[in-house]
Design a protein around this motif. Structure first.
Motif, PDB file in Angstrom:
ATOM      1  N   ARG A 127      -0.219  11.970  -0.448  1.00 44.42           N
ATOM      2  CA  ARG A 127      -1.203  10.910  -0.681  1.00 44.42           C
ATOM      3  C   ARG A 127      -1.322   9.963   0.517  1.00 44.42           C
ATOM      4  O   ARG A 127      -2.004   8.947   0.456  1.00 44.42           O
ATOM      5  CB  ARG A 127      -0.828  10.122  -1.949  1.00 44.42           C
ATOM      6  N   LYS A 185       0.817  -1.221   0.000  1.00 44.65           N
ATOM      7  CA  LYS A 185       0.000   0.000   0.000  1.00 44.65           C
ATOM      8  C   LYS A 185       0.854   1.276   0.000  1.00 44.65           C
ATOM      9  O   LYS A 185       0.413   2.330  -0.450  1.00 44.65           O
ATOM     10  CB  LYS A 185      -0.881   0.044   1.262  1.00 44.65           C
ATOM     11  N   GLU A 206      -2.894  10.204   3.242  1.00 46.40           N
ATOM     12  CA  GLU A 206      -4.260  10.057   3.795  1.00 46.40           C
ATOM     13  C   GLU A 206      -5.061   8.959   3.092  1.00 46.40           C
ATOM     14  O   GLU A 206      -6.048   8.468   3.626  1.00 46.40           O
ATOM     15  CB  GLU A 206      -5.018  11.381   3.664  1.00 46.40           C
ATOM     16  N   THR A 207      -4.632   8.578   1.897  1.00 43.16           N
ATOM     17  CA  THR A 207      -5.368   7.536   1.160  1.00 43.16           C
ATOM     18  C   THR A 207      -5.030   6.134   1.680  1.00 43.16           C
ATOM     19  O   THR A 207      -5.668   5.159   1.307  1.00 43.16           O
ATOM     20  CB  THR A 207      -5.052   7.587  -0.348  1.00 43.16           C
ATOM     21  N   VAL A 208      -3.994   6.043   2.529  1.00 44.84           N
ATOM     22  CA  VAL A 208      -3.582   4.735   3.059  1.00 44.84           C
ATOM     23  C   VAL A 208      -4.214   4.528   4.431  1.00 44.84           C
ATOM     24  O   VAL A 208      -4.024   5.338   5.328  1.00 44.84           O
ATOM     25  CB  VAL A 208      -2.039   4.661   3.198  1.00 44.84           C
ATOM     26  N   THR A 209      -4.968   3.431   4.579  1.00 44.02           N
ATOM     27  CA  THR A 209      -5.559   3.172   5.899  1.00 44.02           C
ATOM     28  C   THR A 209      -5.033   1.855   6.469  1.00 44.02           C
ATOM     29  O   THR A 209      -4.918   0.856   5.752  1.00 44.02           O
ATOM     30  CB  THR A 209      -7.097   3.097   5.822  1.00 44.02           C
TER      31      THR A 209
END
Length: 240
Positions: free
Chosen positions: A197, A189, A199-202
């Protein structure tokens, strides 16, 4: 002995005697340098303040650099980018403690590397000015491998695993250095993204811990100087 004007990022500070500090910095002009700062812990010390030497503080300084591998001396110093949140936010503080320890054992070179310096400088300013930072340390360490010479080779992305020793994708899941299934999925990921970017990784708490363990193993396999960070436990406690 040369007098050098340089920006510097504090990696560590260790008490020396009753009133002095030995400070290790990553300098923009000459890479890793270690300084003896005499008397800085005296109660009424004028001039150089002990607060300047908190982990990852960004400084501007005039220093005497020896060629004889002995400790260097700082003549003048000021804080270059005063942080607004890093030293007051408990999560950021723990992260900084951990990252300064990793940097200290990962970067050994006493030579100029302005692109690496610029990466560190911008990354820590980003950390200071953003709120959603729970995965910052993961991406920071992964992208740092690009400057240290072992960023993952992304050319065969469709393979089912990643070989931590070779630094490339692999199908041989029997190899002890190959991560696959969930470890691989979570690690993947982060590949190829930048801080904006992030914030797009959870990740869940467990996934975050898992990815950090993978990255630490990756460092240990590639850097002889690498030591398992003592502050890892503090970081895990803060995130639990």
């Amino acid at each position: 002995m040369a007098i050098v004007n340089t920006k510097a990022i504090v990696l560590s500070a260790i008490k020396y005697g009753d009133t002095s500090l030995i400070v290790k910095c990553y300098t923009e002009e000459e890479g890793v340098k270690t300084y003896l700062i005499r008397g800085v812990l005296k109660p009424k010390k004028k001039g150089i303040k002990v607060a300047y030497f908190q982990p990852l503080t960004q400084l501007k300084m005039v220093a005497n650099h020896n060629s004889k591998n002995t400790l260097n001396a700082i003549k003048e110093v000021q804080v270059h980018h005063p942080y607004k949140t890093i030293h007051s936010d408990i999560v950021k503080q723990s992260m900084v403690l951990f990252l300064s320890e990793v940097l200290s054992s990962s970067i050994q070179e006493e030579e100029q590397n302005k692109t690496l310096y610029a990466y560190l400088e911008t990354a820590f300013i980003w950390l200071d000015t953003h709120d959603k930072i729970v995965n910052f340390h993961l991406l920071f360490l992964l992208n740092l491998t690009g400057f240290l010479g072992f960023y993952p080779d992304l050319s065969e992305k469709d393979k089912i695993g990643f070989n931590l020793l070779e630094g490339n994708f692999s199908d041989s899941t029997q190899d002890k250095n190959v991560i696959y299934r969930n470890d691989f999925y979570q690690f993947k990921k982060l590949l190829g993204i930048n801080f904006n970017r992030l914030e797009t990784v959870t990740y869940s708490k467990d996934e975050r811990q898992l990815v950090l363990q993978v990255i630490i193993k990756y460092y240990a396999l590639h850097l002889d100087s690498f030591r398992n960070p003592k502050s890892l436990q503090i970081l895990e406690t803060v995130f639990s």
